[in-house]
Write a protein that holds these residues in place. Structure first.
Motif, PDB file in Angstrom:
ATOM      1  N   LYS A 254       0.827  -1.209   0.000  1.00 28.99           N
ATOM      2  CA  LYS A 254       0.000   0.000   0.000  1.00 28.99           C
ATOM      3  C   LYS A 254       0.859   1.255   0.000  1.00 28.99           C
ATOM      4  O   LYS A 254       0.514   2.259  -0.594  1.00 28.99           O
ATOM      5  N   LYS A 255       1.995   1.203   0.710  1.00 34.98           N
ATOM      6  CA  LYS A 255       2.920   2.334   0.776  1.00 34.98           C
ATOM      7  C   LYS A 255       4.329   1.801   0.598  1.00 34.98           C
ATOM      8  O   LYS A 255       4.737   0.854   1.270  1.00 34.98           O
ATOM      9  N   CYS A 256       5.082   2.393  -0.292  1.00 35.26           N
ATOM     10  CA  CYS A 256       6.446   1.941  -0.584  1.00 35.26           C
ATOM     11  C   CYS A 256       7.354   2.121   0.632  1.00 35.26           C
ATOM     12  O   CYS A 256       7.980   1.174   1.085  1.00 35.26           O
ATOM     13  N   PHE A 257       7.429   3.358   1.165  1.00 36.63           N
ATOM     14  CA  PHE A 257       8.217   3.599   2.371  1.00 36.63           C
ATOM     15  C   PHE A 257       7.741   4.855   3.078  1.00 36.63           C
ATOM     16  O   PHE A 257       7.052   5.694   2.498  1.00 36.63           O
ATOM     17  N   SER A 258       8.117   4.966   4.344  1.00 39.45           N
ATOM     18  CA  SER A 258       7.849   6.150   5.153  1.00 39.45           C
ATOM     19  C   SER A 258       9.100   6.480   5.944  1.00 39.45           C
ATOM     20  O   SER A 258       9.791   5.581   6.425  1.00 39.45           O
ATOM     21  N   VAL A 259       9.357   7.764   6.095  1.00 37.66           N
ATOM     22  CA  VAL A 259      10.500   8.231   6.884  1.00 37.66           C
ATOM     23  C   VAL A 259       9.993   9.375   7.767  1.00 37.66           C
ATOM     24  O   VAL A 259       9.427  10.339   7.265  1.00 37.66           O
ATOM     25  N   TYR A 260      10.144   9.201   9.106  1.00 39.72           N
ATOM     26  CA  TYR A 260       9.524  10.158  10.012  1.00 39.72           C
ATOM     27  C   TYR A 260      10.085  10.076  11.430  1.00 39.72           C
ATOM     28  O   TYR A 260      10.878   9.200  11.756  1.00 39.72           O
ATOM     29  N   ARG A 261       9.625  11.000  12.257  1.00 37.76           N
ATOM     30  CA  ARG A 261       9.922  10.998  13.686  1.00 37.76           C
ATOM     31  C   ARG A 261       8.651  10.593  14.408  1.00 37.76           C
ATOM     32  O   ARG A 261       7.606  11.211  14.233  1.00 37.76           O
ATOM     33  N   LYS A 262       8.743   9.572  15.240  1.00 38.67           N
ATOM     34  CA  LYS A 262       7.586   9.084  15.999  1.00 38.67           C
ATOM     35  C   LYS A 262       7.670   9.516  17.461  1.00 38.67           C
ATOM     36  O   LYS A 262       6.690   9.942  18.038  1.00 38.67           O
ATOM     37  N   LYS A 263       8.858   9.401  18.060  1.00 40.14           N
ATOM     38  CA  LYS A 263       9.041   9.696  19.483  1.00 40.14           C
ATOM     39  C   LYS A 263       9.735  11.045  19.664  1.00 40.14           C
ATOM     40  O   LYS A 263      10.704  11.354  18.971  1.00 40.14           O
ATOM     41  N   GLN A 264       9.274  11.824  20.618  1.00 37.64           N
ATOM     42  CA  GLN A 264       9.771  13.176  20.859  1.00 37.64           C
ATOM     43  C   GLN A 264      11.268  13.220  21.192  1.00 37.64           C
ATOM     44  O   GLN A 264      11.938  14.199  20.892  1.00 37.64           O
TER      45      GLN A 264
END
Length: 104
Positions: A64-74
């Protein structure tokens, strides 16, 4: 495949039929791989929370989504992926603010 807080060098990664993420890298983890094949999963690859994923070649299909790059924890910063985005022909990808993508 769930990886965090370490340095990983894996020549080939083959993942198939994951309900959630094919590869999840977090908490300052560093992953380097020559080849990744991810099929039949919700999301192919995730790099989050100050992590760096470097993928030289990839085959990502039926996700459904190729990749994700993010910040999850503060307590962490953004993440980074070095990835051949031409592999994301059939599915979108996300790059959150403060995170980055370097296309091969």
């Amino acid at each position: 495949m769930d990886l965090s807080a370490g340095r990983y060098q894996i020549k080939n990664i083959l993942v198939n039929g994951c309900i959630d993420k094919g590869i999840s890298l977090g908490e300052k983890g560093i992953l380097y791989t020559d080849f990744v094949s991810i099929k039949n999963s919700d999301t192919g690859l995730v790099s989050k929370d100050s992590s760096l994923a470097t993928i030289n070649k990839a085959l990502i299909r039926n996700v459904k989504k190729c990749f994700s790059v993010y910040r999850k924890k503060q307590e962490f910063g953004g993440a980074k992926i070095v990835f051949p985005t031409k592999e994301c022909v059939d599915s979108p990808f996300d790059v959150q603010q403060l995170s980055s993508l370097e296309d091969l």
